[in-house]
Design a protein around this motif. Structure first.
Motif, PDB file in Angstrom:
ATOM      1  N   THR A 148       0.829  -1.210   0.000  1.00  0.00           N
ATOM      2  CA  THR A 148       0.000   0.000   0.000  1.00  0.00           C
ATOM      3  C   THR A 148       0.869   1.268   0.000  1.00  0.00           C
ATOM      4  O   THR A 148       0.420   2.321  -0.442  1.00  0.00           O
ATOM      5  CB  THR A 148      -0.948   0.021   1.222  1.00  0.00           C
ATOM      6  N   ASP A 149       2.117   1.165   0.493  1.00  0.00           N
ATOM      7  CA  ASP A 149       2.978   2.352   0.529  1.00  0.00           C
ATOM      8  C   ASP A 149       3.895   2.459  -0.698  1.00  0.00           C
ATOM      9  O   ASP A 149       4.800   3.295  -0.731  1.00  0.00           O
ATOM     10  CB  ASP A 149       3.812   2.381   1.834  1.00  0.00           C
ATOM     11  N   PHE A 150       3.666   1.635  -1.691  1.00  0.00           N
ATOM     12  CA  PHE A 150       4.491   1.694  -2.916  1.00  0.00           C
ATOM     13  C   PHE A 150       3.745   2.485  -3.985  1.00  0.00           C
ATOM     14  O   PHE A 150       2.591   2.182  -4.298  1.00  0.00           O
ATOM     15  CB  PHE A 150       4.789   0.274  -3.417  1.00  0.00           C
ATOM     16  N   ASP A 151       4.404   3.502  -4.546  1.00  0.00           N
ATOM     17  CA  ASP A 151       3.743   4.352  -5.544  1.00  0.00           C
ATOM     18  C   ASP A 151       3.929   3.746  -6.940  1.00  0.00           C
ATOM     19  O   ASP A 151       4.878   4.057  -7.654  1.00  0.00           O
ATOM     20  CB  ASP A 151       4.300   5.777  -5.471  1.00  0.00           C
ATOM     21  N   TYR A 152       3.005   2.885  -7.287  1.00  0.00           N
ATOM     22  CA  TYR A 152       3.101   2.161  -8.568  1.00  0.00           C
ATOM     23  C   TYR A 152       2.984   3.113  -9.758  1.00  0.00           C
ATOM     24  O   TYR A 152       3.759   3.021 -10.707  1.00  0.00           O
ATOM     25  CB  TYR A 152       1.998   1.094  -8.614  1.00  0.00           C
ATOM     26  N   GLN A 153       2.018   4.043  -9.696  1.00  0.00           N
ATOM     27  CA  GLN A 153       1.813   4.953 -10.829  1.00  0.00           C
ATOM     28  C   GLN A 153       3.071   5.779 -11.101  1.00  0.00           C
ATOM     29  O   GLN A 153       3.444   6.011 -12.250  1.00  0.00           O
ATOM     30  CB  GLN A 153       0.609   5.892 -10.584  1.00  0.00           C
ATOM     31  N   GLN A 154       3.713   6.191 -10.023  1.00  0.00           N
ATOM     32  CA  GLN A 154       4.966   6.945 -10.150  1.00  0.00           C
ATOM     33  C   GLN A 154       6.049   6.083 -10.814  1.00  0.00           C
ATOM     34  O   GLN A 154       6.764   6.546 -11.697  1.00  0.00           O
ATOM     35  CB  GLN A 154       5.418   7.357  -8.726  1.00  0.00           C
ATOM     36  N   ALA A 155       6.110   4.815 -10.398  1.00  0.00           N
ATOM     37  CA  ALA A 155       7.099   3.891 -10.984  1.00  0.00           C
ATOM     38  C   ALA A 155       6.834   3.713 -12.478  1.00  0.00           C
ATOM     39  O   ALA A 155       7.753   3.717 -13.289  1.00  0.00           O
ATOM     40  CB  ALA A 155       7.050   2.546 -10.257  1.00  0.00           C
ATOM     41  N   VAL A 156       5.550   3.588 -12.830  1.00  0.00           N
ATOM     42  CA  VAL A 156       5.183   3.433 -14.248  1.00  0.00           C
ATOM     43  C   VAL A 156       5.557   4.703 -15.003  1.00  0.00           C
ATOM     44  O   VAL A 156       6.171   4.657 -16.076  1.00  0.00           O
ATOM     45  CB  VAL A 156       3.662   3.161 -14.399  1.00  0.00           C
TER      46      VAL A 156
END
Ligand code: AMP
Length: 216
Positions: A104-112
């Motif tokens: 939940t604390d991982f920013d997936y959209q940012q990584a993408v």
């Protein structure tokens, strides 16, 4: 002489949800896989037996003729490749989907957005590879055989590609689904040579199953 028909099933949801379909073909399994250590189960039809194999092994058993027919999840069929298999029917059982989940604390959209290189743990490397390749993303795949949910929690991976049904397992492990990859259900698969050699008997089973699942 009557020909023996061997059906490969995996224990659990697929076995349980296949039983009512078998009943429509007049086939009743005579032993409960949860109560016996036997791997070959007789049925009320002398010419039909059930072999219990791991879900991932069902396509392989049917491909090489260790079983004439089998019920396999689309996930496992994709990973297997489907060679040597005739796939007449989507049984619409054991329904779920494959998704990507992260902490939940991982920013997936940012990584993408940043085109980051993701470490992805999964039991489904083919599905995962195709999905991330389709998004134009780099994914370093880590093959696991169980409990994928643990990978992001221990730092082994940034994300997982796994089956999701209710979503409860993800929630219980502070994971959140960020991509839905594909819907999954189980399919009837038939060995191509067996289909030719035992056509009449196998067709009767396929037709009964088709009637039961409302296929055209
Ligand atoms: P859920 O908590 O209901 O979302 O279920 C997720 C867990 O059950 C994950 O560990 C999945 O690998 C497993 N799972 C869900 N649906 C299936 C299915 N149709 N076949 C096999 N495993 C499944």
């Amino acid at each position: 002489m009557t020909q023996q028909i061997t059906l490969a099933l995996s224990k659990g949801r697929i076995f349980d949800e296949t039983l009512p379909l078998l009943a429509t073909a007049g086939i009743e399994v005579l032993e409960d896989p949860e109560k016996t250590r036997k791997l070959i189960l007789p049925t009320n039809q002398a010419d039909v037996r059930v072999v219990l194999v791991r879900a991932t092994d069902v396509p392989t058993y049917v491909e090489y003729g260790g079983a004439d027919l089998g019920v396999a999840g689309k996930d496992n069929l994709i990973e297997h490749g489907g060679q040597g298999l005739f796939r007449p029917l989507d049984l619409r059982i054991a329904q779920c989907h494959v998704g990507v989940a992260v902490r939940t604390d991982f920013d997936y959209q940012q990584a993408v957005h940043q085109g980051a290189r993701l470490r992805v743990a999964t039991k489904y490397p083919t599905i995962a590879r195709n999905f991330f390749a389709g998004k134009g993303m780099h994914a370093d795949l880590i093959k696991l055989y169980g409990s994928m949910e643990l990978a992001p929690l221990t730092g082994l991976a940034d994300a997982i590609v796994d089956l999701v049904s209710t979503g409860n397992t993800l929630k219980a492990n502070q994971l959140v689904e960020v991509e839905r990859i594909m819907d999954i259900s189980s399919h009837l698969v038939v060995n191509q040579a067996a289909f030719k050699l035992k056509q009449a008997r196998i067709k009767r089973i396929i037709e009964a199953f088709a009637g039961a699942v409302g296929a055209d």
